[in-house]
Design a protein around this motif. Sequence first.
Motif, short mmCIF file in Angstrom:
data_model
loop_
_atom_site.label_atom_id
_atom_site.label_comp_id
_atom_site.label_asym_id
_atom_site.label_seq_id
_atom_site.Cartn_x
_atom_site.Cartn_y
_atom_site.Cartn_z
N LEU A 14 -36.53 -13.19 25.77
CA LEU A 14 -35.86 -14.46 26.10
C LEU A 14 -34.38 -14.25 26.35
CD1 LEU A 14 -35.68 -17.59 26.20
CD2 LEU A 14 -35.35 -17.52 23.71
N TYR A 15 -33.70 -13.54 25.44
CA TYR A 15 -32.26 -13.33 25.59
C TYR A 15 -31.95 -12.49 26.82
CZ TYR A 15 -31.75 -15.10 20.80
OH TYR A 15 -31.76 -15.88 19.67
N GLU A 16 -32.77 -11.48 27.06
CA GLU A 16 -32.52 -10.61 28.21
C GLU A 16 -32.66 -11.39 29.51
OE1 GLU A 16 -31.18 -7.51 30.13
OE2 GLU A 16 -31.37 -7.56 27.94
N ARG A 17 -33.65 -12.26 29.59
CA ARG A 17 -33.81 -13.06 30.80
C ARG A 17 -32.65 -14.04 30.99
NH1 ARG A 17 -40.34 -13.82 30.14
NH2 ARG A 17 -40.91 -12.09 31.51
N LEU A 18 -32.13 -14.55 29.91
CA LEU A 18 -31.02 -15.49 30.02
C LEU A 18 -29.74 -14.79 30.48
CD1 LEU A 18 -31.69 -17.69 26.88
CD2 LEU A 18 -31.76 -18.45 29.27
N VAL A 19 -29.47 -13.59 29.95
CA VAL A 19 -28.26 -12.90 30.38
C VAL A 19 -28.42 -12.36 31.81
CG1 VAL A 19 -27.56 -12.29 28.04
CG2 VAL A 19 -28.97 -10.70 29.34
N THR A 20 -29.67 -12.13 32.24
CA THR A 20 -29.91 -11.76 33.63
C THR A 20 -29.62 -12.94 34.55
OG1 THR A 20 -31.58 -10.12 33.02
CG2 THR A 20 -31.62 -10.94 35.28
N ALA A 21 -29.99 -14.13 34.09
CA ALA A 21 -29.73 -15.33 34.88
C ALA A 21 -28.26 -15.70 34.90
CB ALA A 21 -30.56 -16.50 34.33
N HIS A 22 -27.52 -15.24 33.89
CA HIS A 22 -26.09 -15.55 33.79
C HIS A 22 -25.32 -14.25 33.59
CE1 HIS A 22 -26.85 -19.92 33.30
NE2 HIS A 22 -27.92 -19.51 32.67
N PRO A 23 -25.08 -13.48 34.66
CA PRO A 23 -24.35 -12.22 34.51
C PRO A 23 -22.99 -12.42 33.84
CG PRO A 23 -25.30 -12.42 36.70
CD PRO A 23 -25.48 -13.75 36.05
N GLY A 24 -22.71 -11.57 32.88
CA GLY A 24 -21.44 -11.67 32.16
C GLY A 24 -21.47 -12.63 30.98
N ALA A 25 -22.62 -13.26 30.73
CA ALA A 25 -22.70 -14.19 29.61
C ALA A 25 -22.57 -13.45 28.28
CB ALA A 25 -24.02 -14.95 29.64
N PRO A 26 -21.68 -13.87 27.39
CA PRO A 26 -21.56 -13.21 26.09
C PRO A 26 -22.69 -13.60 25.16
CG PRO A 26 -20.08 -15.09 26.18
CD PRO A 26 -20.71 -14.97 27.56
N VAL A 27 -23.04 -12.68 24.27
CA VAL A 27 -24.05 -12.94 23.24
C VAL A 27 -23.43 -12.64 21.89
CG1 VAL A 27 -26.35 -12.37 22.37
CG2 VAL A 27 -25.89 -12.27 24.84
N PHE A 28 -23.46 -13.62 20.98
CA PHE A 28 -22.95 -13.45 19.62
C PHE A 28 -24.08 -13.70 18.64
CE2 PHE A 28 -19.17 -14.23 22.05
CZ PHE A 28 -18.15 -13.59 21.38
N TYR A 29 -24.06 -12.95 17.52
CA TYR A 29 -25.06 -13.10 16.48
C TYR A 29 -24.37 -13.58 15.21
CZ TYR A 29 -27.94 -10.43 19.72
OH TYR A 29 -28.62 -10.01 20.83
N LEU A 30 -24.70 -14.80 14.79
CA LEU A 30 -24.05 -15.45 13.65
C LEU A 30 -25.00 -15.49 12.47
CD1 LEU A 30 -21.77 -17.17 12.38
CD2 LEU A 30 -22.79 -19.16 13.52
N SER A 31 -24.54 -15.01 11.31
CA SER A 31 -25.40 -14.96 10.14
C SER A 31 -24.57 -15.10 8.87
CB SER A 31 -26.17 -13.63 10.10
OG SER A 31 -26.89 -13.47 8.89
N THR A 32 -25.23 -15.53 7.81
CA THR A 32 -24.58 -15.58 6.49
C THR A 32 -24.75 -14.25 5.75
OG1 THR A 32 -26.59 -16.50 5.50
CG2 THR A 32 -24.95 -18.06 6.30
N GLY A 33 -25.30 -13.25 6.42
CA GLY A 33 -25.45 -11.93 5.81
C GLY A 33 -24.12 -11.26 5.54
N ALA A 34 -24.15 -10.29 4.63
CA ALA A 34 -22.94 -9.58 4.24
C ALA A 34 -22.57 -8.52 5.28
CB ALA A 34 -23.13 -8.91 2.88
N TRP A 35 -21.25 -8.25 5.39
CA TRP A 35 -20.78 -7.23 6.32
C TRP A 35 -21.33 -5.85 5.98
CZ3 TRP A 35 -19.04 -7.81 10.96
CH2 TRP A 35 -18.35 -8.97 11.31
#
Length: 356
Positions: free
Chosen positions: A191-212
């Motif tokens: 899903l993510y790969e198809r979306l970034v293919t449809a929007h070249p240059g689109a940034p992807v960020f991963y947000l979590s409450t996990g520890a560094w």
Amino acid sequence: MSLVPARTSAVARRPHRAARVEDAIHEVVARRLRQRGWPPTIVAYAGYGGPGWVRVMGRMLLTRVDPRETRRAEKVRGWRSFVTLPVKDAPVLIEAGGGRHEARTDRSGFIDAVIEADLPPGWGTARMTSPGAEPVEAPVRVVDPEARFGILSDIDDTVMVTALPRPMLAAWNTFVLDEHARMAVPGMAVLYERLVTAHPGAPVFYLSTGAWNVAPTLTRFLSRHLYPAGPLLLTQWGPTVDRWFRSGREHKRATLAQLAREFPKVRWLLVGDDGQHDQEIYAEFAAAHPENVAAVAIRRLSPTQSVLAGGLPGHHNGDPRASGLAGQPWLYAPDGAGLWRLLRDTELTEGAAGTP
């Protein structure tokens, strides 16, 4: 955007009692570890930026050097990520795109600095150096100023099956489980790969409450399962200067607000699951910043998964108004393939190739 100084260990108020106790313990342990030859090590995290600036993140830790560990680890247990000790108030020189900035680590050894730098859109690097530690290169994703779409994704039970709210299983997954045994949520990487293919240059960020501490493990997991590369936006466990424990919800709220300030022209696809508080947090953000939300995609857990994750089965109906929002599409499906089928009917997938 306006540049902000690096975060340091200095605070205007007296730290919380728990934080003072933790700091005292760390000082005693740190002296002993240094006597045993544990060197300071800079761990670089993926940062990000825009025209004229970058945010560089990392952590300085005392780590054990074992000469026997020369081969690539085939079995990596989660607890190894926590066998470290932060180095606080250490000087760090950051260089990127012709810019230089002197920062100091905070009480958790964290380095978080926004500096002036001229780097082209795409992936670049920043260099971090400190006395006694080996220099490291930190990857930096510079968002194209022409970008108008991005993906901001939760991690736990959205791209990786973790069942984080279950205390016992969460501890098992975090501290014991071999990282290669962690499972990816079906279809989400595609899903993510198809979306970034449809929007070249689109940034992807991963947000979590996990520890560094688990950032390297998560990075390897995302790469191994072919998720698009992107910065991790995690938090720190333990007491803070003003409270016993950090708030995961506030971390997500603050991060979303920060991204809206940093990239005011980007409209985000917010991806999460219905097992924790993603719907509530995304609805609040969409109400406050409707111009920054393209759509919300929620991975729907099964009734059993929902109960085990600390939620209630059947607590949504897939209607955008159920989350207190109208205007942006709210999409619900159990996996990436289902979300893709729903997204195909929106403008967000124009130019994407293929179907599940």
